[in-house]
Design an enzyme around this catalytic site. Structure first.
Site, PDB file in Angstrom:
ATOM      1  N   TYR A  41     -13.558  -2.379  10.038  1.00  0.00           N
ATOM      2  CA  TYR A  41     -12.201  -1.848  10.160  1.00  0.00           C
ATOM      3  C   TYR A  41     -11.633  -2.137  11.547  1.00  0.00           C
ATOM      4  O   TYR A  41     -10.510  -2.655  11.682  1.00  0.00           O
ATOM      5  CB  TYR A  41     -12.203  -0.336   9.903  1.00  0.00           C
ATOM      6  N   GLY A  90      -0.178   8.190   0.972  1.00  0.00           N
ATOM      7  CA  GLY A  90      -0.294   8.201   2.415  1.00  0.00           C
ATOM      8  C   GLY A  90       0.967   7.822   3.171  1.00  0.00           C
ATOM      9  O   GLY A  90       2.092   8.101   2.753  1.00  0.00           O
ATOM     10  N   ILE A  91       0.773   7.161   4.301  1.00  0.00           N
ATOM     11  CA  ILE A  91       1.890   6.807   5.179  1.00  0.00           C
ATOM     12  C   ILE A  91       2.868   5.879   4.467  1.00  0.00           C
ATOM     13  O   ILE A  91       4.080   6.000   4.624  1.00  0.00           O
ATOM     14  CB  ILE A  91       1.382   6.108   6.458  1.00  0.00           C
ATOM     15  N   GLY A 135       0.821  -1.213   0.000  1.00  0.00           N
ATOM     16  CA  GLY A 135       0.000   0.000   0.000  1.00  0.00           C
ATOM     17  C   GLY A 135       0.847   1.251   0.000  1.00  0.00           C
ATOM     18  O   GLY A 135       0.622   2.189   0.774  1.00  0.00           O
ATOM     19  N   ALA A 136       1.845   1.274  -0.898  1.00  0.00           N
ATOM     20  CA  ALA A 136       2.856   2.344  -0.848  1.00  0.00           C
ATOM     21  C   ALA A 136       2.682   3.405  -1.922  1.00  0.00           C
ATOM     22  O   ALA A 136       3.622   4.149  -2.201  1.00  0.00           O
ATOM     23  CB  ALA A 136       4.247   1.723  -0.956  1.00  0.00           C
TER      24      ALA A 136
END
Length: 262
Positions: free
Chosen positions: A154, A13-14, A9-10
């Site tokens: 979540y 965001g973070i 998930g790069a």
């Protein structure tokens, strides 16, 4: 010494900021994302020694192919940061009939991590993104047998990844370290903007703690632990993570899900 680090998930965001920071230190960064176009743009931003891997973590075949590709290309990983996550989506049921939030947030990182264990260095680290939002898991929902709302899914999926973090750590007393981290609540990610309609707090709060969890001395003996960056300390997760019966049920549910999807 430079490390080889996988970040899921790069593309924003973070995950993206963490990748940029680590690449700037000279580490080899394996960027994962769902979109090849977004990955290419992320790789340009990250620079340095960067490789890209495209996979949809809601699909088990993609997760398995991702692991196989990484194993084919690398003899060793030093750090895996399971950062990819979902809060809201137009369709919350995967093609395999599972809940998208549990699949991406809990099951996919579990399968990916286990598949990569043969090449993760014994002195390496597996960093799992948890959250301050945690709730006891309805195993029927985890298995896709019961619909569940966004916030509940979540929170449950984040406790589930925290639970399998502590359980995998028990299996690996000689390493690698397995650590769950709440990077900080309501940071300025796309997920927070879409989910809550707010701009959020400085992303560097999360990126800095992920860097420390991945490489810092303060996490060297932290296997099985949960770090809460809101309080900036190692803390106890939701009490359900200490309930042996609940933990056993969740781990069996994850095992059953993996079996059904394989």
């Amino acid at each position: 010494m430079t490390k080889t680090i996988l970040i899921t998930g790069a593309t924003d965001g973070i995950g993206l900021l963490t990748a940029q920071n680590l690449a700037a230190e000279g580490h080899t960064i394996l960027l994962h994302g769902r979109s090849a176009e977004k990955l290419a743009a992320a790789a340009q931003k990250v620079g340095g020694n960067t490789q890209v891997y495209t996979a949809d973590l809601s699909r088990m075949a993609d997760v398995q192919a991702l692991a196989a590709d990484i194993r084919n290309n690398h003899d060793q990983l030093d750090v895996v940061i399971n950062n990819a996550g979902v809060l809201k989506a137009p369709n919350t049921v995967t093609k395999d009939g599972f809940d998208l939030r549990f699949m991406v947030n809990t099951i996919a990182p579990y399968v990916l991590t286990r598949a990569l264990l043969p090449i993760i260095a014994k002195d390496g680290r597996i960093v799992n993104l948890s959250s301050a939002a945690q709730a006891p898991i309805d195993v029927a929902a985890l298995l896709g047998r019961k619909p569940i709302g966004d916030s509940a899914a979540y929170a449950q999926s984040k406790l589930a990844i925290t639970i399998w973090t502590q359980e995998l750590a028990k299996e690996l007393p000689d390493g690698p370290a397995v650590i769950a981290v709440n990077p900080g609540s309501l940071l300025a990610s796309k997920m927070v903007k879409e989910g809550y309609g707010i701009s959020g707090n400085d992303l560097s709060i999360g990126a800095n703690i992920l860097r420390e969890a991945a490489l810092g001395a303060s996490f060297e003996t932290a296997t099985g632990k949960y770090f809460d960056n809101d309080s900036q300390r190692f803390a106890q997760p939701h009490p359900a993570a200490m309930d042996d019966g609940h933990v056993m049920g969740v781990m069996q549910g994850i095992t059953d899900a993996v079996t059904a999807l394989s």
